[in-house]
Motif scaffolding. Structure first.
Motif, PDB file in Angstrom:
ATOM      1  N   GLN A 137       3.222   2.473  -5.229  1.00 31.20           N
ATOM      2  CA  GLN A 137       3.147   3.058  -3.614  1.00 31.20           C
ATOM      3  C   GLN A 137       1.756   2.649  -3.149  1.00 31.20           C
ATOM      4  N   CYS A 138       1.822   1.464  -2.634  1.00 28.29           N
ATOM      5  CA  CYS A 138       0.435   0.744  -2.092  1.00 28.29           C
ATOM      6  C   CYS A 138      -0.113   1.671  -0.992  1.00 28.29           C
ATOM      7  N   PRO A 139      -1.289   1.697  -0.771  1.00 27.76           N
ATOM      8  CA  PRO A 139      -1.770   2.493   0.279  1.00 27.76           C
ATOM      9  C   PRO A 139      -2.006   1.396   1.366  1.00 27.76           C
ATOM     10  N   VAL A 140      -1.980   2.223   2.752  1.00 21.17           N
ATOM     11  CA  VAL A 140      -1.946   1.361   3.883  1.00 21.17           C
ATOM     12  C   VAL A 140      -3.474   1.626   4.851  1.00 21.17           C
ATOM     13  N   TYR A 141      -4.105   0.680   4.902  1.00 21.47           N
ATOM     14  CA  TYR A 141      -5.437   0.963   5.668  1.00 21.47           C
ATOM     15  C   TYR A 141      -5.316   0.476   7.176  1.00 21.47           C
ATOM     16  N   ASP A 142      -5.925   1.680   8.043  1.00 20.87           N
ATOM     17  CA  ASP A 142      -5.775   1.493   9.377  1.00 20.87           C
ATOM     18  C   ASP A 142      -7.049   0.742   9.923  1.00 20.87           C
ATOM     19  N   PHE A 143      -7.137  -0.297  10.258  1.00 20.50           N
ATOM     20  CA  PHE A 143      -8.666  -1.043  10.696  1.00 20.50           C
ATOM     21  C   PHE A 143      -8.989  -0.355  11.998  1.00 20.50           C
ATOM     22  N   THR A 144      -7.783   0.149  12.718  1.00 19.14           N
ATOM     23  CA  THR A 144      -8.596   0.734  14.332  1.00 19.14           C
ATOM     24  C   THR A 144      -9.179   1.841  14.251  1.00 19.14           C
ATOM     25  N   VAL A 145      -9.066   2.697  13.167  1.00 16.23           N
ATOM     26  CA  VAL A 145      -9.657   3.984  13.111  1.00 16.23           C
ATOM     27  C   VAL A 145     -10.433   4.122  11.734  1.00 16.23           C
ATOM     28  N   HIS A 146     -10.950   2.827  11.033  1.00 18.46           N
ATOM     29  CA  HIS A 146     -11.699   2.697   9.896  1.00 18.46           C
ATOM     30  C   HIS A 146     -11.250   3.923   8.993  1.00 18.46           C
ATOM     31  N   ASN A 147     -10.112   4.046   8.730  1.00 16.31           N
ATOM     32  CA  ASN A 147      -9.602   4.841   7.369  1.00 16.31           C
ATOM     33  C   ASN A 147      -8.426   4.636   6.942  1.00 16.31           C
ATOM     34  N   ARG A 148      -8.110   5.103   5.698  1.00 15.99           N
ATOM     35  CA  ARG A 148      -6.650   4.842   5.153  1.00 15.99           C
ATOM     36  C   ARG A 148      -5.761   5.709   5.803  1.00 15.99           C
ATOM     37  N   SER A 149      -4.631   5.161   5.991  1.00 16.30           N
ATOM     38  CA  SER A 149      -3.584   5.876   6.611  1.00 16.30           C
ATOM     39  C   SER A 149      -2.693   6.922   5.784  1.00 16.30           C
ATOM     40  N   ASP A 150      -1.744   7.684   6.304  1.00 14.53           N
ATOM     41  CA  ASP A 150      -1.012   8.495   5.490  1.00 14.53           C
ATOM     42  C   ASP A 150      -0.016   7.667   4.791  1.00 14.53           C
ATOM     43  N   LYS A 151       0.241   6.546   5.441  1.00 19.82           N
ATOM     44  CA  LYS A 151       1.499   5.691   4.742  1.00 19.82           C
ATOM     45  C   LYS A 151       1.264   5.157   3.727  1.00 19.82           C
ATOM     46  N   THR A 152       2.421   4.871   2.853  1.00 16.21           N
ATOM     47  CA  THR A 152       2.192   4.079   1.874  1.00 16.21           C
ATOM     48  C   THR A 152       3.420   3.023   1.777  1.00 16.21           C
ATOM     49  N   VAL A 153       3.312   1.896   1.042  1.00 10.41           N
ATOM     50  CA  VAL A 153       4.331   1.123   1.144  1.00 10.41           C
ATOM     51  C   VAL A 153       4.906   0.735  -0.408  1.00 10.41           C
ATOM     52  N   GLU A 154       6.272   0.814  -0.675  1.00  8.66           N
ATOM     53  CA  GLU A 154       6.641   0.860  -1.938  1.00  8.66           C
ATOM     54  C   GLU A 154       6.760  -0.638  -2.343  1.00  8.66           C
ATOM     55  N   ILE A 155       5.986  -1.261  -3.551  1.00  7.99           N
ATOM     56  CA  ILE A 155       5.964  -2.501  -3.798  1.00  7.99           C
ATOM     57  C   ILE A 155       6.785  -2.611  -5.308  1.00  7.99           C
ATOM     58  N   HIS A 156       7.515  -3.502  -5.464  1.00 11.17           N
ATOM     59  CA  HIS A 156       8.276  -3.787  -6.588  1.00 11.17           C
ATOM     60  C   HIS A 156       7.941  -4.935  -7.481  1.00 11.17           C
ATOM     61  N   PRO A 157       7.925  -5.060  -8.691  1.00 10.25           N
ATOM     62  CA  PRO A 157       7.440  -6.100  -9.477  1.00 10.25           C
ATOM     63  C   PRO A 157       8.189  -7.374  -9.388  1.00 10.25           C
ATOM     64  N   THR A 158       7.625  -8.555  -9.133  1.00 13.46           N
ATOM     65  CA  THR A 158       8.164  -9.701  -9.021  1.00 13.46           C
ATOM     66  C   THR A 158       7.462 -10.730  -9.827  1.00 13.46           C
ATOM     67  N   LYS A 159       8.124 -12.110  -9.941  1.00 14.12           N
ATOM     68  CA  LYS A 159       7.704 -13.004 -11.188  1.00 14.12           C
ATOM     69  C   LYS A 159       6.225 -13.347 -10.584  1.00 14.12           C
ATOM     70  N   VAL A 160       5.718 -13.230  -9.450  1.00 11.32           N
ATOM     71  CA  VAL A 160       4.099 -13.683  -8.952  1.00 11.32           C
ATOM     72  C   VAL A 160       3.656 -12.501  -7.997  1.00 11.32           C
ATOM     73  N   LEU A 161       2.492 -12.264  -8.437  1.00 14.21           N
ATOM     74  CA  LEU A 161       1.581 -11.194  -7.869  1.00 14.21           C
ATOM     75  C   LEU A 161       0.440 -12.040  -7.348  1.00 14.21           C
ATOM     76  N   ILE A 162       0.395 -12.004  -5.985  1.00 14.06           N
ATOM     77  CA  ILE A 162      -0.846 -12.493  -5.358  1.00 14.06           C
ATOM     78  C   ILE A 162      -1.805 -11.343  -5.135  1.00 14.06           C
ATOM     79  N   ILE A 163      -3.200 -11.457  -5.138  1.00  9.99           N
ATOM     80  CA  ILE A 163      -3.948 -10.283  -4.912  1.00  9.99           C
ATOM     81  C   ILE A 163      -4.997 -11.108  -4.069  1.00  9.99           C
ATOM     82  N   GLU A 164      -5.189 -10.591  -2.897  1.00 11.06           N
ATOM     83  CA  GLU A 164      -6.084 -11.193  -2.056  1.00 11.06           C
ATOM     84  C   GLU A 164      -7.214 -10.374  -1.540  1.00 11.06           C
ATOM     85  N   GLY A 165      -8.733 -10.650  -1.523  1.00 12.75           N
ATOM     86  CA  GLY A 165      -9.369 -10.027  -0.990  1.00 12.75           C
ATOM     87  C   GLY A 165     -10.839 -10.658  -1.221  1.00 12.75           C
ATOM     88  N   ILE A 166     -11.985 -10.611  -0.465  1.00 12.43           N
ATOM     89  CA  ILE A 166     -13.030 -10.800  -0.305  1.00 12.43           C
ATOM     90  C   ILE A 166     -14.007 -10.685  -1.688  1.00 12.43           C
TER      91      ILE A 166
END
Length: 211
Positions: free
Chosen positions: A84-113
């Protein structure tokens, strides 16, 4: 899905460098074979602070992220478990109450600074790509993105860039590219680098080279 069947690719680089363009092109090419999780979604929750107080936080420091949770989720995906991946709301500078279910696949890309700043996180990746783009181009892209997509004022974007984004880039992001396997200039606009990554992913997913 067994752990060894998942290829984990990290795509890092400064703000506005072209990470997301590169990620999106790979996602478009391979569709459901590729899952993407963003470090940005793992910003820590700050319900205890007002909006004004959250605006003053340094979002470009490693401590701003719940990286331990992200690593736990990566390990779960590699073990064949959904998350259950968290969801961040940039308009309010806070994590939202929503999550997104993510299933395993053959390739996982991780992105970030800052995903290469943490060695434990780096060690979970099979391929580490750093997108390197001129600072002037990056700030212009960030201004356009934050004003158009995140509801920010021009003044607030420039202030944040000068106060935290630029110094944190120089302190943490730029040095982290030493942890990369590949340095790509201009991200998704670099056709040669994109083709090389497509070949590597295609071989992993389909067991053969692109024809």
């Amino acid at each position: 899905m067994a752990t060894e069947e998942m290829m984990v690719i990290g795509i890092a680089g400064g703000t506005g460098s072209g990470k997301t363009t590169l990620t999106n092109r790979l996602k478009e090419r391979f569709g459901d074979e590729v899952t993407v999780i963003y470090h940005d979604n793992y910003y820590k929750r700050h319900d205890e602070l007002t909006y004004e107080e959250r605006c003053l936080l340094n979002y470009d420091h490693p401590d701003a992220f719940d990286t331990d949770l992200m690593m736990e989720h990566i390990r779960d995906l590699r073990a064949g478990k959904s998350i259950q991946c968290p969801v961040y709301d940039f308009t309010v500078h806070n994590r939202s109450d929503k999550t997104v279910e993510i299933h395993p696949t053959k390739v996982l890309i991780i992105e970030g600074i800052l995903i290469f700043e943490n060695k434990e996180l780096r060690d979970l990746m099979d391929i580490k790509v750093f997108v390197d783009t001129d600072a002037d181009v990056r700030i212009l892209r960030r201004i356009l993105r934050d004003v158009k997509e995140r509801g920010r004022s021009l003044e607030s974007v420039v202030d944040q860039y000068l106060q935290t984004v630029k110094p944190m880039h120089e302190q943490f992001v730029e040095p982290s590219k030493r942890g990369a396997d590949i340095i790509v200039l201009e991200g998704g606009q670099n056709v040669v680098a994109l083709d090389m990554m497509i070949q590597r992913i295609y071989g992993h997913v389909y067991g053969t080279h692109v024809k």
